[in-house]
Design a protein around this motif. Structure first.
Motif, short mmCIF file in Angstrom:
data_model
loop_
_atom_site.label_atom_id
_atom_site.label_comp_id
_atom_site.label_asym_id
_atom_site.label_seq_id
_atom_site.Cartn_x
_atom_site.Cartn_y
_atom_site.Cartn_z
N SER A 60 0.65 -1.14 -0.13
CA SER A 60 0.12 0.03 0.26
C SER A 60 0.83 1.32 0.25
N LYS A 61 2.23 1.13 0.14
CA LYS A 61 3.23 2.21 -0.04
C LYS A 61 2.91 3.11 1.31
N VAL A 62 2.62 2.79 2.60
CA VAL A 62 2.65 3.35 3.56
C VAL A 62 3.68 3.16 4.78
N PRO A 63 4.40 4.15 4.81
CA PRO A 63 5.50 3.91 5.99
C PRO A 63 5.08 3.62 7.36
N VAL A 64 5.70 2.92 7.77
CA VAL A 64 5.41 2.31 9.23
C VAL A 64 6.63 2.64 10.15
N PHE A 65 6.28 2.99 11.43
CA PHE A 65 7.09 3.41 12.45
C PHE A 65 7.07 2.56 13.71
N PRO A 66 7.52 1.24 13.83
CA PRO A 66 7.20 0.47 14.62
C PRO A 66 8.07 0.63 16.04
N MET A 67 7.54 0.58 16.93
CA MET A 67 8.23 0.93 18.38
C MET A 67 8.82 -0.44 18.81
N VAL A 68 9.50 -1.21 18.19
CA VAL A 68 9.90 -2.54 18.58
C VAL A 68 11.54 -2.84 18.40
N GLY A 69 11.93 -3.68 19.28
CA GLY A 69 13.31 -3.98 19.08
C GLY A 69 13.67 -5.18 18.02
N THR A 70 12.54 -6.01 17.72
CA THR A 70 12.57 -7.08 17.04
C THR A 70 13.51 -6.83 15.68
N GLN A 71 14.31 -7.73 15.68
CA GLN A 71 15.60 -7.45 14.64
C GLN A 71 14.67 -7.62 13.36
N SER A 72 14.05 -8.33 13.17
CA SER A 72 13.70 -8.82 11.69
C SER A 72 12.85 -7.96 10.77
N VAL A 73 12.14 -6.88 11.70
CA VAL A 73 11.45 -5.83 10.97
C VAL A 73 12.18 -4.93 10.03
N THR A 74 13.29 -4.78 10.37
CA THR A 74 14.19 -3.82 9.49
C THR A 74 15.38 -4.71 8.70
N ASP A 75 14.90 -6.03 8.55
CA ASP A 75 15.86 -6.79 7.66
C ASP A 75 16.08 -6.55 6.25
N PRO A 76 17.11 -6.09 5.89
CA PRO A 76 17.50 -5.55 4.57
C PRO A 76 16.93 -6.75 3.59
N LYS A 77 16.98 -7.82 3.88
CA LYS A 77 16.52 -8.94 2.92
C LYS A 77 15.20 -9.05 2.79
N GLU A 78 14.50 -8.58 3.58
CA GLU A 78 12.74 -8.42 3.41
C GLU A 78 12.45 -7.16 2.67
N ALA A 79 11.53 -7.36 1.42
CA ALA A 79 11.05 -6.06 0.62
C ALA A 79 10.56 -5.20 1.51
N PHE A 80 9.72 -5.56 2.75
CA PHE A 80 8.90 -4.64 3.37
C PHE A 80 9.95 -3.67 4.06
N SER A 81 11.19 -4.14 4.40
CA SER A 81 12.01 -3.19 5.11
C SER A 81 12.18 -1.79 4.78
N LYS A 82 12.04 -1.56 3.27
CA LYS A 82 12.13 -0.23 2.69
C LYS A 82 10.95 0.56 3.33
N TRP A 83 9.90 0.05 4.03
CA TRP A 83 8.95 1.06 4.36
C TRP A 83 9.09 1.01 5.84
N MET A 84 9.58 0.36 6.57
CA MET A 84 9.89 0.24 7.98
C MET A 84 10.98 1.12 8.78
N PHE A 85 10.70 2.00 9.43
CA PHE A 85 11.53 2.80 10.03
C PHE A 85 11.59 2.62 11.72
N ARG A 86 12.51 2.00 12.25
CA ARG A 86 12.30 1.46 13.66
C ARG A 86 12.27 2.76 14.62
N MET A 87 11.42 2.73 15.44
CA MET A 87 11.20 3.74 16.34
C MET A 87 11.69 3.08 17.85
#
Length: 320
Positions: A60-87
Motif C-alpha cells: 500500500s506504500k504506507v511507511p510504518v514507524f514500529p516501536m519495537v526491537g525485533t531485529q527482523s522488522v528492518t531486515d534488508p533481505k525483506e522487501a517490506f524493510s524499505k517501508w519500516m523505520f524503527r522507532m
C-alpha cells in the motif's frame, strides 16, 4: 494543529488498539490503510504485530514507524524493510549493551528467560550467540513461556536449580517479567536480573514488587529521572508524564512524521523519501536519530544509558 497545522492542514490522528494481538493488528492496519487512507502508521509495539501487517504496508506504500526491537522488522533481505523505520533501539544494539553490563559486573553463569514471541526468540538466540563468542559467560539454563502464562513457578525453579549468578530477560512484557522476578525471589534466588530497554517501564516495578530491586537494564528513558530528556518530561508534564519507553518512542515517531510533512511530504511514498533524506530528527532522544536509504534503524548505543531499581524507583547507573 493549534498553530494552524502544516501548510494550513491539521494532522488527524486515528487511534486503534491492537491489544498486542498480531491478528488484530493486521485487521486494523488493513482498516486504516484502505478505509481511512492514512499516509503513515505509528506502531505497533511488538515485532509479531508489526510483521503481521508489514507486507500490506509495503504493497500500500504506507511507511510504518514500529516501536519495537525485533531485529527482523528492518531486515534488508525483506522487501517490506524499505517501508519500516524503527522507532526503538534494535536488539543487536540493545542486547550487547546489556551483555556488556553483565561482563562488567563479573557475572559468569547466566540463565535466560524468554517469551515465546518474535522478540523473545530472536533476543534469546542472540544472547546465546554473544555469550558463546565472548567466552567469559556460560549460559547454564534457557527457559521460555507463552505471553499469556501466569504461573512461572516451574521456570523459576529450573533457573534456580541451574545455579546462575545472573538472569537475563529476553522479553519486553512487564507481565511475564514481573511474575518471574517475584517467583525467583520466592524460590530463594537472589541474583541480579538483566533486561533490555523495553522492560524499563513503571509497570515492571508494580508487577515485580520488591523483587524488581534486582533489575538492571540499558534504557532509552528513565521514567523517574529526566536525565538527558528534559524536553520530553516538560512536554508530558501535564499530560500523564513519562511512564515508560512508549511515551519516548511515540513522541519521536510523531516528531519524525511532522518533520517529513514540513519538509514537503504529501503522501506515503514522499513521506518515506523525506524521512530518508531530511537529516537528524528534531525529537526527544538522548542522542541524534537519523535515518538514511541504507539505515532504517538509526537508534544507536549512544541513545542508551543504564538504570536499576532502588526503593521502588528507577535510578540511573554510571557506565562501567
Amino acid at each position: 494543529n493549534a498553530a494552524g497545522g502544516i501548510n494550513g492542514r491539521p494532522i488527524e490522528l486515528i487511534v486503534k488498539d491492537t491489544k498486542t494481538n498480531p491478528t488484530e493488528a493486521a485487521r486494523l492496519a488493513n482498516q486504516v490503510i484502505l478505509d481511512d487512507k492514512v499516509i503513515a502508521i505509528i506502531g505497533a509495539t511488538t515485532g509479531s504485530e508489526t510483521l503481521a501487517f508489514a507486507d500490506l504496508a509495503m504493497r500500500s506504500k504506507v511507511p510504518v514507524f514500529p516501536m519495537v526491537g525485533t531485529q527482523s522488522v528492518t531486515d534488508p533481505k525483506e522487501a517490506f524493510s524499505k517501508w519500516m523505520f524503527r522507532m526503538s533501539v534494535p536488539i543487536d544494539t540493545d542486547l550487547p549493551a546489556s551483555f556488556d553490563r553483565i561482563v562488567a559486573d563479573k557475572r559468569k553463569r547466566l540463565a535466560i528467560f524468554s517469551e515465546e514471541d518474535a522478540y523473545g526468540q530472536q533476543a534469546s538466540a542472540m544472547m546465546e550467540k554473544v555469550a558463546k563468542k565472548n567466552g567469559q559467560v556460560e549460559v547454564v539454563e534457557h527457559t521460555s513461556a507463552p505471553k499469556a502464562a501466569t504461573d512461572l513457578t516451574a521456570h523459576a525453579m529450573r533457573i534456580r536449580n541451574a545455579k546462575p549468578d545472573a538472569v537475563f530477560l529476553a522479553t519486553s512484557s512487564t507481565g511475564s517479567a514481573g511474575a518471574l522476578l517475584r517467583k525467583l525471589q520466592e524460590v530463594g534466588l537472589n541474583v541480579p536480573v538483566y533486561g533490555m530497554a523495553g522492560i524499563v517501564q513503571k509497570q515492571i516495578i508494580k508487577n515485580g514488587g520488591k523483587a524488581a530491586e534486582n533489575l538492571i537494564a540499558p534504557a532509552l528513558v528513565n521514567p523517574d529521572e529526566a536525565g538527558p530528556l528534559v524536553d520530553l518530561f516538560d512536554l508530558l508534564k501535564n499530560k500523564g508524564g513519562v511512564a515508560g519507553f512508549g511515551a519516548l518512542l511515540g513522541a519521536n515517531a510523531m516528531a519524525t512524521v511532522v518533520q517529513a510533512l514540513k519538509a514537503g511530504a504529501t503522501d506515503g511514498p514522499s513521506l518515506r523519501d523525506k524521512v530518508e533524506s531530511m537529516g537528524p530528527i528534531k525529537g526527544y532522544a538522548a542522542a541524534p536519530i537519523r535515518f538514511s536509504p541504507t539505515d532504517h534503524d538509526s537508534w544507536t548505543k549512544e541513545t542508551l544509558f543504564y538504570v536499576t531499581v532502588r526503593d521502588g524507583k528507577f535510578k540511573n547507573l554510571d557506565p562501567k
